[in-house]
Design an enzyme around this catalytic site. Structure first.
Site, mmCIF file in Angstrom:
data_model
loop_
_atom_site.group_PDB
_atom_site.id
_atom_site.type_symbol
_atom_site.label_atom_id
_atom_site.label_comp_id
_atom_site.label_asym_id
_atom_site.label_seq_id
_atom_site.Cartn_x
_atom_site.Cartn_y
_atom_site.Cartn_z
ATOM 1 N N LEU A 1 30.229 17.604 -16.111
ATOM 2 C CA LEU A 1 30.713 18.868 -15.545
ATOM 3 C C LEU A 1 32.233 18.951 -15.554
ATOM 4 O O LEU A 1 32.823 19.774 -14.855
ATOM 5 C CB LEU A 1 30.166 19.057 -14.127
ATOM 6 C CG LEU A 1 28.640 19.117 -14.016
ATOM 7 C CD1 LEU A 1 28.226 19.348 -12.566
ATOM 8 C CD2 LEU A 1 28.039 20.184 -14.924
ATOM 9 N N LYS B 1 33.316 22.559 -15.086
ATOM 10 C CA LYS B 1 32.830 23.558 -16.031
ATOM 11 C C LYS B 1 31.417 23.180 -16.488
ATOM 12 O O LYS B 1 30.976 22.036 -16.352
ATOM 13 C CB LYS B 1 33.741 23.644 -17.271
ATOM 14 C CG LYS B 1 33.998 22.342 -17.999
ATOM 15 C CD LYS B 1 32.853 21.854 -18.831
ATOM 16 C CE LYS B 1 33.016 20.394 -19.140
ATOM 17 N NZ LYS B 1 31.766 19.706 -19.523
ATOM 18 N N SER C 1 34.685 16.684 -14.657
ATOM 19 C CA SER C 1 35.507 16.163 -13.552
ATOM 20 C C SER C 1 36.810 15.574 -14.099
ATOM 21 O O SER C 1 37.858 15.649 -13.452
ATOM 22 C CB SER C 1 34.752 15.106 -12.749
ATOM 23 O OG SER C 1 34.657 13.878 -13.457
ATOM 24 N N SER C 2 36.743 15.016 -15.327
ATOM 25 C CA SER C 2 37.975 14.443 -15.907
ATOM 26 C C SER C 2 39.002 15.539 -16.157
ATOM 27 O O SER C 2 40.193 15.386 -15.889
ATOM 28 C CB SER C 2 37.658 13.740 -17.229
ATOM 29 O OG SER C 2 37.202 14.673 -18.198
ATOM 30 N N SER D 1 36.510 15.390 -5.022
ATOM 31 C CA SER D 1 35.783 16.332 -5.882
ATOM 32 C C SER D 1 34.514 16.788 -5.188
ATOM 33 O O SER D 1 33.788 15.965 -4.627
ATOM 34 C CB SER D 1 35.407 15.667 -7.205
ATOM 35 O OG SER D 1 36.551 15.443 -7.992
ATOM 36 N N ALA E 1 29.456 13.280 -14.808
ATOM 37 C CA ALA E 1 28.130 13.921 -14.910
ATOM 38 C C ALA E 1 28.098 15.068 -15.913
ATOM 39 O O ALA E 1 27.180 15.883 -15.907
ATOM 40 C CB ALA E 1 27.696 14.429 -13.530
ATOM 41 N N ASP F 1 37.472 21.624 -22.005
ATOM 42 C CA ASP F 1 37.270 21.329 -20.582
ATOM 43 C C ASP F 1 38.524 21.662 -19.773
ATOM 44 O O ASP F 1 38.452 22.344 -18.747
ATOM 45 C CB ASP F 1 36.927 19.847 -20.402
ATOM 46 C CG ASP F 1 35.508 19.536 -20.867
ATOM 47 O OD1 ASP F 1 35.047 18.405 -20.626
ATOM 48 O OD2 ASP F 1 34.878 20.417 -21.460
HETATM 49 N N1 LIG Z 1 37.506 12.722 -7.790
HETATM 50 C C1 LIG Z 1 37.940 11.797 -8.667
HETATM 51 N N2 LIG Z 1 38.647 10.735 -8.222
HETATM 52 C C2 LIG Z 1 39.102 9.800 -9.078
HETATM 53 N N3 LIG Z 1 38.877 9.808 -10.422
HETATM 54 C C3 LIG Z 1 38.158 10.842 -10.913
HETATM 55 C C4 LIG Z 1 37.661 11.888 -10.076
HETATM 56 N N4 LIG Z 1 36.977 12.770 -10.864
HETATM 57 C C5 LIG Z 1 37.044 12.299 -12.126
HETATM 58 N N5 LIG Z 1 37.746 11.143 -12.164
HETATM 59 C C6 LIG Z 1 38.035 10.347 -13.384
HETATM 60 O O1 LIG Z 1 37.371 10.969 -14.502
HETATM 61 C C7 LIG Z 1 36.369 10.070 -15.027
HETATM 62 C C8 LIG Z 1 35.120 10.880 -15.425
HETATM 63 O O2 LIG Z 1 35.449 11.524 -16.628
HETATM 64 P P1 LIG Z 1 34.336 11.712 -17.771
HETATM 65 O O3 LIG Z 1 33.796 10.382 -18.166
HETATM 66 O O4 LIG Z 1 34.929 12.582 -18.833
HETATM 67 O O5 LIG Z 1 33.151 12.474 -17.024
HETATM 68 P P2 LIG Z 1 33.046 14.031 -16.678
HETATM 69 O O6 LIG Z 1 34.284 14.739 -17.193
HETATM 70 O O7 LIG Z 1 31.787 14.474 -17.384
HETATM 71 O O8 LIG Z 1 32.929 14.094 -15.185
HETATM 72 C C9 LIG Z 1 36.052 9.109 -13.890
HETATM 73 O O9 LIG Z 1 35.568 7.882 -14.425
HETATM 74 C C10 LIG Z 1 37.424 8.948 -13.241
HETATM 75 O O10 LIG Z 1 38.190 8.034 -14.001
HETATM 76 C C1 LIG Z 2 31.561 16.008 -25.347
HETATM 77 C C2 LIG Z 2 32.627 17.061 -25.128
HETATM 78 O O1 LIG Z 2 32.383 18.155 -26.016
HETATM 79 C C3 LIG Z 2 32.579 17.574 -23.688
HETATM 80 C C4 LIG Z 2 32.725 16.459 -22.633
HETATM 81 O O2 LIG Z 2 32.470 16.966 -21.340
HETATM 82 P P1 LIG Z 2 32.361 15.950 -20.057
HETATM 83 O O3 LIG Z 2 33.558 15.034 -20.063
HETATM 84 O O4 LIG Z 2 31.059 15.164 -20.241
HETATM 85 O O5 LIG Z 2 32.304 16.854 -18.850
HETATM 86 C C5 LIG Z 2 34.000 16.428 -25.442
HETATM 87 C C6 LIG Z 2 35.113 17.486 -25.597
HETATM 88 O O6 LIG Z 2 34.817 18.648 -25.963
HETATM 89 O O7 LIG Z 2 36.257 17.114 -25.327
HETATM 90 MG MG LIG Z 3 35.237 14.634 -19.069
#
Ligand SMILES: Nc1ncnc2c1ncn2[C@@H]1O[C@H](COP(=O)(O)OP(=O)(O)O)[C@@H](O)[C@H]1O
Ligand SMILES: C[C@@](O)(CCOP(=O)(O)O)CC(=O)O
Ligand SMILES: [Mg+2]
Length: 413
Positions: free
Chosen positions: A141, A12, A143-144, A133, A139, A202
């Site tokens: 976006l 997202k 991914s978590s 992914s 980053a 998210d």
């Molecule tokens: N393709 C993937 N494979 C394994 N773990 C993943 C993958 N995508 C996300 N994750 C997990 O989610 C974490 C990233 O989440 P976060 O720090 O919230 O960053 P964001 O949600 O912005 O991408 C990674 O450190 C990992 O633990």
């Molecule tokens: C910082 C926040 O507003 C968004 C986090 O997004 P991301 O995990 O950086 O993709 C936290 C939340 O809303 O849960």
């Molecule tokens: Mg996240």
């Protein structure tokens, strides 16, 4: 549940309101065409659970009878939004995972096991879970959230908590089915494992897709998710600083600031609340005219300035903003938790494509990665009996995944 199958959920872009969303302010986000895919394939040894997470260079196998099943949460159905993680299971898993030193590996394995033990019965045969992914990870976006939705969905299918999806790819229904609500609630638990204190926006977008204004409420009051069905077309340039960071750390830092400077932080968060509501009014007008687009760009600039005040920008993000500002092509803000990760530039409608290419070239010369992406895409979906070779799947690049996996017959909830 017949194997193999693949589930997928989108990432997202938060356009307004990140971080304030954690403090029950509204935020606006839209699903991305970049997604996470989880392939579930049977194991010869039904006692074995295998993780293949090549995007974070992590593989792991366990025998499922070694899991702390005695700590399996016993609430039926979906957890309430205020449902905290079960401390006994959290403690048991921290012992079980003590051999994993990387925080990225640990948080993925922890989220996997928390959801697996919560959702899947001990008697369900083990399987291999391969995650890929097309989203950049860590980053901003989501991914978590997209992996949390994929895990919650796969486990709910394996244990029969939800039925197979039936909505076709071209059907416009934004599903509010009970199965969708179940997935959203359990993926929120996954976000708690990964973020600590998530707002829920998210995983809501990763589950339902589309574009929403989302507001978490106090305690167990249900969040308010307003679908923005006529989401306006925006010329958004997505740029990745490629500076890795962990959302949990940034969210915790803001929490410290809010505690230390309570009154000042309240004004900052209320200012973000106000601009997000104004942006919502602009974005839901029947026509987004030039004046409305100009005001939206101003709100992007103001939102970023407030995020700098919360301490979540980063020199790499400021470098992107400076580059875009010098060319005067639009306004730039960080998206997601910040601290690196991605920025979005809301371009002026009048900007010629050649000028955008000039900006892209400058950003890429500075080592950043730019993305063309569409907003408002589909939420969580599944495809069954894919003719996917797991050993090929884990080696595919983004284009191959989108061509070989996303192009098959997907159904949505
Ligand atoms: N393709 C993937 N494979 C394994 N773990 C993943 C993958 N995508 C996300 N994750 C997990 O989610 C974490 C990233 O989440 P976060 O720090 O919230 O960053 P964001 O949600 O912005 O991408 C990674 O450190 C990992 O633990
Ligand atoms: C910082 C926040 O507003 C968004 C986090 O997004 P991301 O995990 O950086 O993709 C936290 C939340 O809303 O849960
Ligand atoms: Mg996240």
């Amino acid at each position: 549940m017949d194997l193999p199958f693949v589930v997928s959920a989108p990432g997202k872009v938060i356009i307004f309101g990140e971080h304030a969303a954690v403090y029950n302010k509204p935020a606006i986000a839209a699903a991305l065409s970049l997604r996470t895919y989880l392939l579930v394939t049977p194991n010869e040894d039904s006692e074995l659970i295998r993780l293949e997470f090549p995007d974070i260079h992590f593989n792991k196998s366990w025998r499922k009878d070694h899991f702390p099943w005695d700590q399996k949460p016993n609430y039926n159905g979906k957890p309430s939004l205020s449902q905290e993680l079960e401390p006994e299971l959290v403690d048991a898993l921290s012992l079980f995972l003590a051999d994993i030193t990387s925080p990225f590996h640990y948080s993925s394995a922890y989220t996997f096991l928390y959801l697996y033990i919560s959702l899947v019965s001990k008697t369900v045969p083990g399987a291999t879970f391969s995650v890929r992914s097309t989203l950049p990870i860590g980053a901003g976006l989501g991914s978590s959230a997209s992996i949390s939705v994929c895990l919650a969905t796969a486990f709910a299918l394996l244990d029969g908590h939800i039925s197979k999806p039936t909505i076709g790819r071209d059907e416009r229904t934004l599903s509010e089915s009970a199965d969708c609500q179940f997935i959203e609630a359990w993926s929120f638990q996954g976000e708690k494992c990964l973020h600590g204190n998530p707002s829920g926006i998210d995983n809501a977008v990763a589950t339902h897709g589309g574009a929403v204004m989302f507001q978490r409420k106090e305690g167990s009051m249900p969040s308010v998710r307003t679908s923005m069905r006529n989401f306006p077309s925006l010329r958004l340039l997505l740029t990745n600083t490629k500076t890795a960071r962990r959302t949990a750390t940034l969210v915790a830092n803001v929490s410290t600031l809010v505690t230390e400077f309570a009154k000042t932080s309240e004004f900052i968060l209320n200012a973000i609340d106000s601009l997000t509501r104004e942006a919502y009014i602009l974005m839901t007008k029947p026509v987004l005219d030039a004046e409305a687009r100009r005001r939206l760009r101003e709100l992007i600039r103001i939102n970023h300035g407030l995020l700098i005040s919360l301490g979540v920008s980063h020199p790499s993000l400021e470098k992107i903003r400076m580059t875009a500002d010098l060319l005067a092509l639009g306004e730039t803000k960080l998206t997601g938790a910040g601290g690196g990760g991605c920025a979005i530039t809301l371009l002026k409608e009048s900007v010629e494509e050649s000028k955008v290419l000039e900006l892209v070239e400058e950003l890429e010369n500075e080592g950043f990665e730019t993305f063309e992406t569409t907003l408002g895409g589909k939420g969580v979906g599944a495809t069954f009996n894919p003719t996917l070779d797991p050993s090929e799947f884990i080696k595919m690049d983004r284009i191959q995944i989108e061509h070989n996996v996303w192009s098959s017959d997907w159904k949505f909830w």
